[in-house]
Design a protein around this motif. Structure first.
Motif, short mmCIF file in Angstrom:
data_model
loop_
_atom_site.label_atom_id
_atom_site.label_comp_id
_atom_site.label_asym_id
_atom_site.label_seq_id
_atom_site.Cartn_x
_atom_site.Cartn_y
_atom_site.Cartn_z
N PHE A 47 -37.55 -19.86 6.98
CA PHE A 47 -36.17 -19.38 6.92
C PHE A 47 -35.18 -20.50 7.20
CE2 PHE A 47 -38.96 -15.91 8.09
CZ PHE A 47 -38.54 -14.89 7.27
N LYS A 48 -34.02 -20.39 6.58
CA LYS A 48 -32.98 -21.39 6.80
C LYS A 48 -31.62 -20.72 6.63
CE LYS A 48 -31.49 -26.03 5.34
NZ LYS A 48 -31.77 -27.18 4.44
N LEU A 81 -18.74 -28.17 6.70
CA LEU A 81 -18.67 -28.95 5.47
C LEU A 81 -20.05 -29.45 5.07
CD1 LEU A 81 -15.38 -31.02 6.02
CD2 LEU A 81 -15.71 -28.97 4.61
N ASP A 82 -20.84 -29.87 6.06
CA ASP A 82 -22.19 -30.36 5.77
C ASP A 82 -23.06 -29.26 5.19
OD1 ASP A 82 -21.52 -32.87 6.66
OD2 ASP A 82 -22.34 -32.57 8.67
N ASP A 83 -23.00 -28.07 5.81
CA ASP A 83 -23.81 -26.95 5.31
C ASP A 83 -23.35 -26.52 3.93
OD1 ASP A 83 -25.26 -27.01 7.62
OD2 ASP A 83 -24.97 -24.91 8.13
N ALA A 84 -22.03 -26.52 3.71
CA ALA A 84 -21.50 -26.14 2.39
C ALA A 84 -22.00 -27.11 1.32
CB ALA A 84 -19.98 -26.10 2.43
N ARG A 116 -18.81 -16.97 4.79
CA ARG A 116 -19.92 -16.27 5.41
C ARG A 116 -21.07 -17.24 5.64
NH1 ARG A 116 -15.70 -13.28 5.22
NH2 ARG A 116 -15.65 -11.46 3.87
N LYS A 117 -22.18 -16.66 6.02
CA LYS A 117 -23.41 -17.45 6.14
C LYS A 117 -24.35 -17.09 5.01
CE LYS A 117 -23.38 -18.18 11.14
NZ LYS A 117 -24.12 -17.99 12.42
N VAL A 138 -26.22 -28.10 -3.18
CA VAL A 138 -27.35 -28.87 -3.71
C VAL A 138 -28.64 -28.07 -3.72
CG1 VAL A 138 -28.81 -30.90 -3.31
CG2 VAL A 138 -26.33 -31.07 -3.05
N GLU A 139 -28.88 -27.30 -2.65
CA GLU A 139 -30.18 -26.67 -2.46
C GLU A 139 -30.26 -25.21 -2.91
OE1 GLU A 139 -31.26 -29.34 1.55
OE2 GLU A 139 -30.90 -27.17 1.72
N VAL A 140 -29.13 -24.50 -2.91
CA VAL A 140 -29.19 -23.06 -3.17
C VAL A 140 -28.45 -22.65 -4.45
CG1 VAL A 140 -28.75 -20.76 -2.22
CG2 VAL A 140 -29.31 -22.65 -0.69
N ARG A 141 -27.25 -23.18 -4.64
CA ARG A 141 -26.45 -22.75 -5.80
C ARG A 141 -27.19 -22.94 -7.12
NH1 ARG A 141 -22.68 -24.67 -9.48
NH2 ARG A 141 -20.99 -23.18 -9.96
N PRO A 142 -27.87 -24.08 -7.37
CA PRO A 142 -28.61 -24.22 -8.63
C PRO A 142 -29.68 -23.15 -8.82
CG PRO A 142 -28.35 -26.35 -7.56
CD PRO A 142 -27.92 -25.32 -6.56
#
Length: 229
Positions: free
Chosen positions: A71-72, A79-82, A132-133, A87-91
């Motif tokens: 889980f993550k 800003l770093d998480d966004a 949100r998260k 890079v990691e989730v939106r695609p």
């Protein structure tokens, strides 16, 4: 010029009608779970596959006891998480949006929710709206489910959740199962550990969740519940 004005007036009216009736369609889609007496079995949501029995042709459920979901969480206020989310989730969400052609209802719903989630987050990031998260679950390095959650309210709200639509196709044997259930259970356990009283969920499959203890909220009218985007 007059024709142009008529066209835009018509388009504006049509847009208002679509928004209004969208509210009607989504009016009964919020559910809640009482966390005070919520029972669960530890490690009940482990990864599993279906294998086909060569003798009978039937599908057999086979748990993967050697691996577990990871889980993550991405706090989009950071800003770093966004940046990592982009890079990691939106695609992945964009890939899932175009994965399934309409016809298979469950997989198609997952594709639709994936696209809605990507669009909603893009809009909030662009307009600098309250963010949100994003919670994800991965298996062997691959994202298998994603959720978009607002936990700032006294009653946290899981606004959108989507699992890998390829894993929902009938007869599928190559894609790991259980990612969506595992992610939802992980989020619920986290809120329960915090002492929250209940959690809300935006659902398009009430029967699935009602069998797992979720209850439908009363109809509050077209203006009461609106889509999360």
């Amino acid at each position: 010029m007059k024709f142009k004005n008529i066209f835009f007036d018509f388009f504006k009216t049509l847009l208002l009608v679509v928004v209004f009736y969208s509210g009607l369609l989504y009016a009964d889609q919020y559910m809640f779970l009482d966390l005070q007496n919520y029972p669960y079995i530890s490690n009940d949501f482990r990864p599993y596959f279906f294998e086909r029995d060569l003798a009978t042709g039937n599908l057999i459920r086979v748990p993967d006891v050697q691996n577990s979901f990871q889980f993550k969480t991405y706090n989009l206020e950071s800003l770093d998480d966004a940046a990592l989310y982009r890079v990691e989730v939106r695609p992945v969400l964009l890939e899932w949006r175009g994965t399934i052609a309409p016809l298979d209802s469950e997989a198609d719903s997952a594709s639709f929710l994936s696209g809605s989630m990507a669009d909603s987050i893009d809009f909030c990031l662009k307009e600098k709206l309250p963010l949100r998260k994003v919670h994800i679950v991965t298996y062997r390095g691959n994202v298998e489910a994603v959720s978009y959650v607002n936990n700032a309210d006294p009653v946290p709200k899981i606004e959108l959740m989507a699992a890998n639509p390829e894993g929902m196709l009938e007869g599928q044997t190559a894609i790991v199962k259980g990612g969506g259930s595992s992610l939802l259970e992980g989020i619920v356990r986290g809120y329960q550990a915090e002492g929250r009283g209940r959690v809300r969920l935006y659902s398009i499959n009430d029967k699935y969740y009602s069998k797992r203890g979720w209850q439908a909220e009363p109809n509050r009218g077209a203006c009461g519940n609106t889509p999360p985007f």
